[in-house]
Design an enzyme around this catalytic site. Structure first.
Site, PDB file in Angstrom:
ATOM      1  N   HIS A 146      29.350  36.784 129.786  1.00  0.00           N
ATOM      2  CA  HIS A 146      30.648  37.147 129.218  1.00  0.00           C
ATOM      3  C   HIS A 146      31.815  36.639 130.058  1.00  0.00           C
ATOM      4  O   HIS A 146      32.949  36.597 129.579  1.00  0.00           O
ATOM      5  CB  HIS A 146      30.758  38.667 129.078  1.00  0.00           C
ATOM      6  CG  HIS A 146      29.841  39.222 128.043  1.00  0.00           C
ATOM      7  ND1 HIS A 146      29.646  40.583 127.854  1.00  0.00           N
ATOM      8  CD2 HIS A 146      29.051  38.616 127.111  1.00  0.00           C
ATOM      9  CE1 HIS A 146      28.784  40.777 126.876  1.00  0.00           C
ATOM     10  NE2 HIS A 146      28.413  39.598 126.423  1.00  0.00           N
ATOM     11  N   ARG A 175      38.547  38.616 132.681  1.00  0.00           N
ATOM     12  CA  ARG A 175      37.526  38.098 131.761  1.00  0.00           C
ATOM     13  C   ARG A 175      37.717  36.580 131.624  1.00  0.00           C
ATOM     14  O   ARG A 175      38.113  36.067 130.583  1.00  0.00           O
ATOM     15  CB  ARG A 175      37.609  38.795 130.401  1.00  0.00           C
ATOM     16  CG  ARG A 175      36.406  38.551 129.484  1.00  0.00           C
ATOM     17  CD  ARG A 175      36.588  39.283 128.168  1.00  0.00           C
ATOM     18  NE  ARG A 175      35.509  39.063 127.224  1.00  0.00           N
ATOM     19  CZ  ARG A 175      34.443  39.846 127.076  1.00  0.00           C
ATOM     20  NH1 ARG A 175      34.303  40.909 127.853  1.00  0.00           N
ATOM     21  NH2 ARG A 175      33.522  39.593 126.165  1.00  0.00           N
ATOM     22  N   SER A 183      31.463  46.829 127.753  1.00  0.00           N
ATOM     23  CA  SER A 183      32.320  47.241 126.639  1.00  0.00           C
ATOM     24  C   SER A 183      33.803  47.351 126.982  1.00  0.00           C
ATOM     25  O   SER A 183      34.221  47.106 128.128  1.00  0.00           O
ATOM     26  CB  SER A 183      31.846  48.578 126.059  1.00  0.00           C
ATOM     27  OG  SER A 183      32.322  49.679 126.811  1.00  0.00           O
ATOM     28  N   ASP A 187      24.683  50.987 115.232  1.00  0.00           N
ATOM     29  CA  ASP A 187      25.760  50.059 114.886  1.00  0.00           C
ATOM     30  C   ASP A 187      26.077  50.146 113.390  1.00  0.00           C
ATOM     31  O   ASP A 187      27.239  50.254 112.989  1.00  0.00           O
ATOM     32  CB  ASP A 187      25.363  48.617 115.220  1.00  0.00           C
ATOM     33  CG  ASP A 187      25.219  48.352 116.707  1.00  0.00           C
ATOM     34  OD1 ASP A 187      26.152  47.780 117.294  1.00  0.00           O
ATOM     35  OD2 ASP A 187      24.170  48.705 117.276  1.00  0.00           O
ATOM     36  N   ASP A 246      36.684  42.796 119.801  1.00  0.00           N
ATOM     37  CA  ASP A 246      36.347  43.053 121.201  1.00  0.00           C
ATOM     38  C   ASP A 246      37.564  43.352 122.070  1.00  0.00           C
ATOM     39  O   ASP A 246      37.407  43.659 123.257  1.00  0.00           O
ATOM     40  CB  ASP A 246      35.615  41.848 121.801  1.00  0.00           C
ATOM     41  CG  ASP A 246      34.175  41.755 121.318  1.00  0.00           C
ATOM     42  OD1 ASP A 246      33.584  42.804 121.029  1.00  0.00           O
ATOM     43  OD2 ASP A 246      33.652  40.628 121.237  1.00  0.00           O
ATOM     44  N   GLU A 299      32.254  43.947 113.135  1.00  0.00           N
ATOM     45  CA  GLU A 299      31.255  43.040 113.693  1.00  0.00           C
ATOM     46  C   GLU A 299      30.025  42.864 112.814  1.00  0.00           C
ATOM     47  O   GLU A 299      29.458  41.776 112.727  1.00  0.00           O
ATOM     48  CB  GLU A 299      30.817  43.519 115.083  1.00  0.00           C
ATOM     49  CG  GLU A 299      29.807  42.588 115.720  1.00  0.00           C
ATOM     50  CD  GLU A 299      29.505  42.907 117.174  1.00  0.00           C
ATOM     51  OE1 GLU A 299      28.852  42.077 117.822  1.00  0.00           O
ATOM     52  OE2 GLU A 299      29.912  43.984 117.639  1.00  0.00           O
ATOM     53  N   THR A 308      26.565  46.858 123.074  1.00  0.00           N
ATOM     54  CA  THR A 308      25.264  47.370 122.616  1.00  0.00           C
ATOM     55  C   THR A 308      24.209  47.297 123.714  1.00  0.00           C
ATOM     56  O   THR A 308      23.330  48.157 123.802  1.00  0.00           O
ATOM     57  CB  THR A 308      24.793  46.598 121.367  1.00  0.00           C
ATOM     58  OG1 THR A 308      25.806  46.690 120.346  1.00  0.00           O
ATOM     59  CG2 THR A 308      23.501  47.187 120.820  1.00  0.00           C
ATOM     60  N   ASP A 338      34.773  47.502 116.076  1.00  0.00           N
ATOM     61  CA  ASP A 338      33.481  47.245 116.708  1.00  0.00           C
ATOM     62  C   ASP A 338      32.751  48.585 116.722  1.00  0.00           C
ATOM     63  O   ASP A 338      33.098  49.491 117.476  1.00  0.00           O
ATOM     64  CB  ASP A 338      33.647  46.719 118.135  1.00  0.00           C
ATOM     65  CG  ASP A 338      32.353  46.078 118.642  1.00  0.00           C
ATOM     66  OD1 ASP A 338      31.280  46.490 118.168  1.00  0.00           O
ATOM     67  OD2 ASP A 338      32.428  45.171 119.496  1.00  0.00           O
ATOM     68  N   LYS A 356      36.198  49.144 129.859  1.00  0.00           N
ATOM     69  CA  LYS A 356      36.970  48.527 130.950  1.00  0.00           C
ATOM     70  C   LYS A 356      38.466  48.685 130.705  1.00  0.00           C
ATOM     71  O   LYS A 356      39.245  48.955 131.629  1.00  0.00           O
ATOM     72  CB  LYS A 356      36.591  47.048 131.079  1.00  0.00           C
ATOM     73  CG  LYS A 356      35.153  46.820 131.539  1.00  0.00           C
ATOM     74  CD  LYS A 356      34.855  45.360 131.750  1.00  0.00           C
ATOM     75  CE  LYS A 356      34.659  44.605 130.455  1.00  0.00           C
ATOM     76  NZ  LYS A 356      33.439  45.000 129.706  1.00  0.00           N
ATOM     77  N   ILE A 370      29.814  49.538 117.724  1.00  0.00           N
ATOM     78  CA  ILE A 370      29.321  49.790 119.085  1.00  0.00           C
ATOM     79  C   ILE A 370      29.643  48.556 119.901  1.00  0.00           C
ATOM     80  O   ILE A 370      29.014  47.510 119.746  1.00  0.00           O
ATOM     81  CB  ILE A 370      27.814  50.081 119.156  1.00  0.00           C
ATOM     82  CG1 ILE A 370      27.468  51.383 118.465  1.00  0.00           C
ATOM     83  CG2 ILE A 370      27.366  50.145 120.619  1.00  0.00           C
ATOM     84  CD1 ILE A 370      26.004  51.792 118.596  1.00  0.00           C
ATOM     85  N   ASP A 371      30.635  48.661 120.742  1.00  0.00           N
ATOM     86  CA  ASP A 371      30.985  47.577 121.649  1.00  0.00           C
ATOM     87  C   ASP A 371      30.190  47.779 122.931  1.00  0.00           C
ATOM     88  O   ASP A 371      30.267  48.836 123.554  1.00  0.00           O
ATOM     89  CB  ASP A 371      32.492  47.597 121.937  1.00  0.00           C
ATOM     90  CG  ASP A 371      32.920  46.445 122.817  1.00  0.00           C
ATOM     91  OD1 ASP A 371      32.317  45.360 122.688  1.00  0.00           O
ATOM     92  OD2 ASP A 371      33.835  46.626 123.632  1.00  0.00           O
TER      93      ASP A 371
END
Length: 310
Positions: free
Chosen positions: A231, A272, A255, A54, A285, A77, A144, A139, A258, A141-142
């Site tokens: 989430h 979501r 992540s 990250d 995100d 982030e 993680t 981000d 999608k 690493i979206d």
């Protein structure tokens, strides 16, 4: 093909610089994931995980943006405040090695202070004021948790001007699409110019335009949602999908991959719905994934049907 009006910005230069940085960061992440040590992972105050990948990813991307566009703020982030603990020196040395290798620099040319400066150039604590009309959001690493378990994750970068996402890059190293190589893929989108995808492996010149799924029998469609129950509300989302005629089991992946799956026609819908009403979404995100879907012909809204406000 969409036509860009004469006199409008094409953002080709920004795309070239940003895409190159994201691809370098992707190589760093893949290298780290192949041999990740326990000491290279920590838990942040919000209970979410963070790894040396990250930090290294954020450093290399913010470095590239700072060198090309020093006046552009970056909202990302991570920040260096979490680089603490018994393993701080080991972690900093490893991040330094990763960034230097990726940058092609010699072993002594990049200091720890420089790396911390690049990480904090993207600190979310320095949110632009209303007077700042242009900034990037990242981000590094979206997803993680997906990264750690060997599943989907993404590196997501977007350029925002006057509240509108103008450019988005979404690297999905573990996402396999039909009729593409197995190297993972990277989506790029510029406002008014469509969404394109290609293999992360630069040797494969397989760039192609993508579009969201076309209208067909709803029983053939599927929707995508987060793996983590925290989430979103899986139960409510299933009911929503069934109400519009989607009866297939959902595809659950981590992540912003999608968004990529929807843009490429691999799923008709990404839901979501929050599991609790006080949940707040972060700009990094969604910004890159949003333009990737929109430029592929899709629509991204909140629960009230309003376009996302960046």
């Amino acid at each position: 093909e969409k036509i860009v009006p004469i006199g409008s910005r094409t953002y080709k230069e920004e795309l070239k610089i940003a895409e190159r940085a994201v691809l370098i960061a992707t190589k760093i992440c893949q290298e780290v994931r192949s041999n990740l040590k326990e000491s290279e992972t920590a838990t942040k105050d919000d209970a979410s995980p963070v790894t040396i990948a990250d930090y290294a990813s954020q450093a290399i991307i913010c470095k590239a943006l700072y060198e090309a566009y020093p006046n552009d703020p970056v909202i990302a982030e991570e920040d260096s405040t979490n680089l603490i603990g018994n393993h701080k020196n080991i972690i900093m040395k490893r991040i330094q090695e990763l960034v230097q290798k990726a940058s092609g620099e010699n072993n002594s040319s990049i200091s720890n202070d420089e790396i911390i400066h690049w990480i904090d150039h993207g600190s979310s604590n320095s949110v632009p004021t209303s007077s700042v009309s242009r900034f990037w959001t990242l981000d590094p690493i979206d997803g993680t948790k997906g990264f750690l378990r060997g599943d989907q994750y993404a590196i997501a970068l977007a350029l925002i001007e006057n509240g509108d996402v103008k450019l988005g890059i979404l690297a999905c190293p573990a996402l396999r699409l039909d009729n593409m190589s197995n190297d993972g893929c990277i989506f790029t989108a510029i406002r008014g110019q469509g969404t394109f995808v290609k293999s992360i492996c630069s040797e494969n010149n397989d760039t192609r335009r993508v579009n969201v799924v076309q209208a067909r029998e709803s029983k053939e469609m599927r929707f995508v949602e987060s793996v983590e129950a925290g989430h979103c509300n899986h139960t409510v989302q299933k009911k929503v999908a069934e109400a519009i005629g989607i009866t297939n089991d959902p595809v659950r992946i981590d992540s912003q991959a999608k968004y990529g799956l929807v843009a490429a026609g691999g799923a008709a819908l990404y839901l979501r719905i929050p599991s609790h009403l006080n949940k707040k979404e972060k700009i990094w995100d969604h910004a890159a994934g949003c333009i990737v879907v929109e430029e592929a012909g899709g629509v991204v809204t909140d629960m009230d049907g309003k376009l996302l406000d960046f």
